[in-house]
Write an enzyme that holds these catalytic residues in place. Structure first.
Site, PDB file in Angstrom:
ATOM      1  CD  GLU A   1      -2.890  -1.131   2.388  1.00 18.14           C
ATOM      2  OE1 GLU A   1      -2.803  -0.223   3.234  1.00 18.14           O
ATOM      3  OE2 GLU A   1      -3.739  -2.024   2.437  1.00 18.14           O
TER       4      GLU A   1
ATOM      5  CD  GLU B   1      -2.988  -5.982   4.377  1.00 20.64           C
ATOM      6  OE1 GLU B   1      -1.842  -5.805   3.917  1.00 20.64           O
ATOM      7  OE2 GLU B   1      -3.550  -5.188   5.134  1.00 20.64           O
TER       8      GLU B   1
HETATM    9  C1  GAL Z   1      -3.800  -2.453   5.716  1.00 21.87           C
HETATM   10  C2  GAL Z   1      -2.299  -2.451   5.940  1.00 21.87           C
HETATM   11  C3  GAL Z   1      -1.906  -3.306   7.132  1.00 21.87           C
HETATM   12  C4  GAL Z   1      -2.811  -3.009   8.282  1.00 21.87           C
HETATM   13  C5  GAL Z   1      -4.223  -3.305   7.862  1.00 21.87           C
HETATM   14  C6  GAL Z   1      -5.247  -3.191   8.950  1.00 21.87           C
HETATM   15  O1  GAL Z   1      -4.200  -1.341   5.034  1.00 21.87           O
HETATM   16  O2  GAL Z   1      -1.636  -2.945   4.823  1.00 21.87           O
HETATM   17  O3  GAL Z   1      -0.572  -3.036   7.460  1.00 21.87           O
HETATM   18  O4  GAL Z   1      -2.651  -1.675   8.614  1.00 21.87           O
HETATM   19  O5  GAL Z   1      -4.563  -2.407   6.854  1.00 21.87           O
HETATM   20  O6  GAL Z   1      -6.535  -3.447   8.422  1.00 21.87           O
END
Ligand code: GAL
Length: 829
Positions: free
Chosen positions: A425, A502
């Site tokens: 991100e 993710e």
């Molecule tokens: C994402 C990020 C992670 C964590 C996660 C929590 O945007 O890549 O590191 O912050 O959100 O939901």
């Protein structure tokens, strides 16, 4: 303390040892600390790996950040108290060690290899700077031969410094991974000097190529040396051998050897077969080096329109993201803790780990090789544009290439690593010019260093990255969250595949249930917890089923990496400003390593061969008598009947008629429609004390399994259960003891919060404990802790003296418990 290399080792061509003991440590800071003459006898004596911050104390004031997290949709700065765990990692720390190397070091080279030091390491040998390395997660090495006192005592000093607002989670602090001292001949294979590539492989045969680099003394050429390599299979039988005599042209100082291996044992998560290559370097008849490389034979491909293939077969990722901390142990690397984690994940059916958002410890990767766990090895959370004030963007320009090269070289022979990840991100996503260019640059570095693995990154701005082609240039386009946009992203991408790099970010606290049971985004409660009915998520995220359905129904979806496998220190979203809150609520498993309900949901889906029949919530709801108290069942079976105190509450079947399209609206989301395809839910059952029973049916309608939970009475006794009762007497092979309280009938008490005191005697000691409560501020190391939802975990360490370790647990009003653990010397094992 003086460290001496055993005399016998001097005769060996190569020795390698860990610099673990005898270090001195201080949080003070002065240039004189690098000097050999400085008297450090008053400093604390520590053993490496060491994390100076995990001992606390917790405080809202530790790295208090005042900022707006753009990624989380915050437009105005707010106070973030526990973002980095509320632990004192900011500031400087110095480590010093006196050591000796063999007297006859004429013609020998000495190299220091750090697996990672948090952070901004400056390494001095005998007062002179040997190397510096800002990135706290990466491995780095340097030849210290010219700085050594031949035959005498040497002083190694390491200065570390962690800046405030340099992280989005708890980074740990100190020399928290291993330090290796490697002594070789002048002619030697340098650190990470081999590259073994599976050129092609099927069940009948494999072609494997090894490139071996050689460092030679001045005045010599690699052509003066011969190399002989033998490859052994997992059973230790030699299956290939190749000798290259001296006199050949070795081009770029690299020997190339090619092997054909008949009927190879291919590496996969189910068959983690490891081969070993042993290369000997000769000058005339004299052996100069012996270098061992462990590798696996397997192929990986990202196929357009299809997705990921391992050994030619399509495979979907059932993965989890993991931060590096090991809960109550902090940032330190520890093999037994990592093994404990991997066991739990494998048992859940997980087949891959993403090392979010940084370079992993080598021990993690080696254990993944050995146990069959695929890895997405990641590098950066920031490139040029900042997320946090003092983050990696400050180093990126100067260090990105060196950091990426070290990551790839370190792990390019490890079969578990199936792809590289260049970023998470990164805000450069929104920069139409820089984003795609930087992506290409970093991806190209990976390709240059390793032509065999695809490269991905996790992007959370699908519109931006499909418009500026940042997603299109990647080998594998990885998307973080927003599964409802996968179909649209897919149409815009030449690769015709989508990785859920993710996913989920569902939040829950083990054993805590909130009523009414409704789907909620960013809920906040006075107790700083989230509901274990698994219906709560973040503003940008979703519930597990919103991802399951994509990867089940869209062939081009490659599988997912759930945020996260385990809770980690820091990032207690949505409790940004609500102190105390020191750890995340995202984990499928809590900070103490105890599965939450969600574990059984993933297991029912990811490990369908194993029987899962899990009932939630617990059944101790004094005061809720007669009130609606929904019951969920997570099971691999298609159908189940629920009974409360013997009365049927009806039979429910997973609804396979739910599709992505007929469940995409907000009414379906609120109605938990997708959940009906994967969980069994009785939404209007009412609480009355007694028993809740589930009877599961298979596809043919046969009753095949039964499970019952019941209302517990008063807490009566403590129960201890060690994950292993025989461990190694090596000071670091920890046992993980699950602690719970039961009533007189042996029913676990889900509400018990008794404080348990531990007394460990014999050949071990109490190392740490955790209860999985993100709002607890109890120090991890104190041998007493309150149970959270009736449970906690105690970590017991062995000394180096073999013997019996007795762990005794007491609490006023409860029957005490003991467990015995035996620690054995390596020779006994
Ligand atoms: C994402 C990020 C992670 C964590 C996660 C929590 O945007 O890549 O590191 O912050 O959100 O939901």
């Amino acid at each position: 303390m003086l460290l001496l290399l055993p005399i016998g080792l001097q005769a060996q061509v190569r020795t390698e040892r860990l610099l673990e003991k005898g270090w001195r440590f201080t949080r003070d800071d002065a240039p004189a600390f690098a000097e050999p003459s400085y008297d450090d006898s008053r400093w604390q004596e520590v053993t490496v790996p060491h994390d100076w911050a995990i001992y606390g104390p917790f405080s809202a004031g530790n790295d208090l950040q005042h900022t707006a997290i753009a990624q989380d949709g915050q437009t105005q700065a707010v106070e973030h108290a526990g973002r980095t765990g509320g632990l004192p990692f900011v500031g400087t720390g110095w480590y010093r060690l006196r050591f000796e190397v063999p007297e006859r070091n004429e013609g020998r080279r000495c190299t220091l290899l750090f697996d990672g030091a948090m952070s901004h390491a400056r390494v001095y040998v005998n007062g002179r700077e040997a190397i510096r390395w800002p990135n706290g997660y990466n491995s780095f090495h340097t030849d210290i031969t010219p700085l050594l006192n031949p035959g005498g005592e040497n002083l190694l000093a390491v200065r570390l410094e962690n800046l405030p607002e340099s992280s989005r989670w708890y980074p740990g602090a100190g020399i928290y991974r291993n330090v290796h001292l490697i002594v070789t001949d002048e002619a030697h294979v340098p650190v990470w000097g081999t590259q073994i590539i599976t050129r092609r492989a099927d069940e009948a045969s494999a072609r494997v190529r090894q490139c071996t680099a050689l460092a030679v003394p001045q005045g010599k050429s690699p052509a003066d040396y011969a190399i002989e390599t033998a490859v052994t299979d997992p059973a230790g039988r030699i299956v290939a051998r190749h000798r290259q005599s001296a006199g050949a042209d070795f081009g770029d100082h690299c020997f190339e050897q090619e092997f054909t291996i008949d009927r190879p044992a291919l590496w996969s998560p189910d068959t983690p077969a490891l081969y070993t290559s042993t290369s000997e370097i000769y000058e005339g008849g004299e052996l100069k080096d012996r270098y061992v490389t462990v590798f696996g034979i397997r192929t990986v491909e990202a196929v357009q329109g299809e997705g990921f293939r391992l050994n030619g077969k399509p495979l979907k990722f059932r993965g989890v993201c993991l931060h590096h901390d090991l809960g109550p142990l902090g940032g330190i690397v520890n093999e037994s803790a990592i093994r404990h984690r991997i066991r739990l994940l494998k048992e859940m059916g997980c087949n891959a780990i993403r090392t979010s958002h940084n370079m992993p410890a080598p021990e993690l990767i080696e254990i993944c090789d050995e146990t069959g766990m695929m890895v997405m090895a990641e590098s950066f959370d920031e490139w040029e544009t900042k997320k946090v004030e003092n983050g990696y963007h400050k180093e990126f320009g100067q260090w990105a290439e060196r950091d990426l090269v070290n990551l790839v070289r370190r792990f390019r022979n490890n079969p578990s690593v199936v792809m590289w990840c260049i970023g998470n991100e990164v805000p450069d996503q929104w920069n139409g010019d820089r984003g795609p260019k930087l992506s290409l640059r970093l991806q190209n570095i990976c390709h240059r260093e390793d032509p065999t693995r695809p490269v991905t990154q996790g992007m959370d701005a699908p519109d931006a990255v499909t418009a500026n082609n940042m997603a299109a240039v990647m080998d594998i386009p990885g998307f973080n969250y927003r599964p409802h946009l996968y179909a649209r992203n897919y149409l815009r991408l030449p690769q015709e595949m989508i990785l859920g790099s993710e996913t989920a970010s569902t939040i829950s606290s083990r054993g805590i249930y909130k009523f009414p049971v409704v789907r909620r985004s960013m809920p906040r409660y006075d107790d700083h917890q989230a509901s274990s009915y698994d219906v709560e998520h973040c503003g940008w995220s979703n519930l597990p089923e919103d991802d399951f359905i994509q990867h089940d129904d869209r062939p081009y979806c490659m599988g997912e990496f759930v945020w996260t496998g385990f809770d980690y220190l820091g990032e207690p979203t949505p409790y940004y400003s609500d102190w105390p809150s020191h750890s995340s609520l995202f984990g499928i498993i809590d900070l103490a390593g105890i599965p939450k309900d969600r574990y059984w949901l993933y297991r029912s889906k990811w490990n369908p061969e194993a029987e899962t029949l899990h009932i939630l919530p617990h059944w101790n709801w004094k005061g809720r008598e007669g009130e609606v108290t929904p019951v969920f069942i997570y099971t691999n079976y298609p159908e189940a009947e629920l009974f409360i105190n013997g009365r049927s509450q009806g039979r429910r079947r997973k609804d396979t008629g739910v599709t992505i399209d007929n469940s995409a609206d907000s009414v379906s989301a609120a109605d938990l429609k997708r959940q009906r395809r994967y969980r069994l839910m009785w939404m209007d059952t009412r609480y009355e004390p007694g028993t809740v029973k589930a009877v599961a049916y298979d596809e043919e309608g046969n009753a095949v399994a039964e499970r019952e939970i019941r209302t517990a009475g008063e807490p009566y006794r403590i129960v201890l259960e060690a994950d292993r009762t025989v461990i190694a007497a090596d000071g670091k092979d920890y046992a993980f003891v699950t602690v719970r309280v039961e009533d007189r009938q042996g029913t676990p008490c889900p509400l018990a919060d008794n404080e348990i005191r531990f007394e460990v005697t014999g050949a071990g000691y109490y190392r740490a404990g955790a209860n999985g409560n993100p709002a607890s501020l109890e120090p991890f190391q104190r041998p007493r802790m309150k149970l959270f939802s009736g449970m906690m975990t105690a970590v017991i360490a062995p000394t180096e003296r073999p013997g019996t370790i007795t762990v005794k647990a007491t609490s006023p009003g409860l029957k005490k418990a003991t467990v015995e653990i035996r620690s054995e010397a390596a020779t006994q094992r």
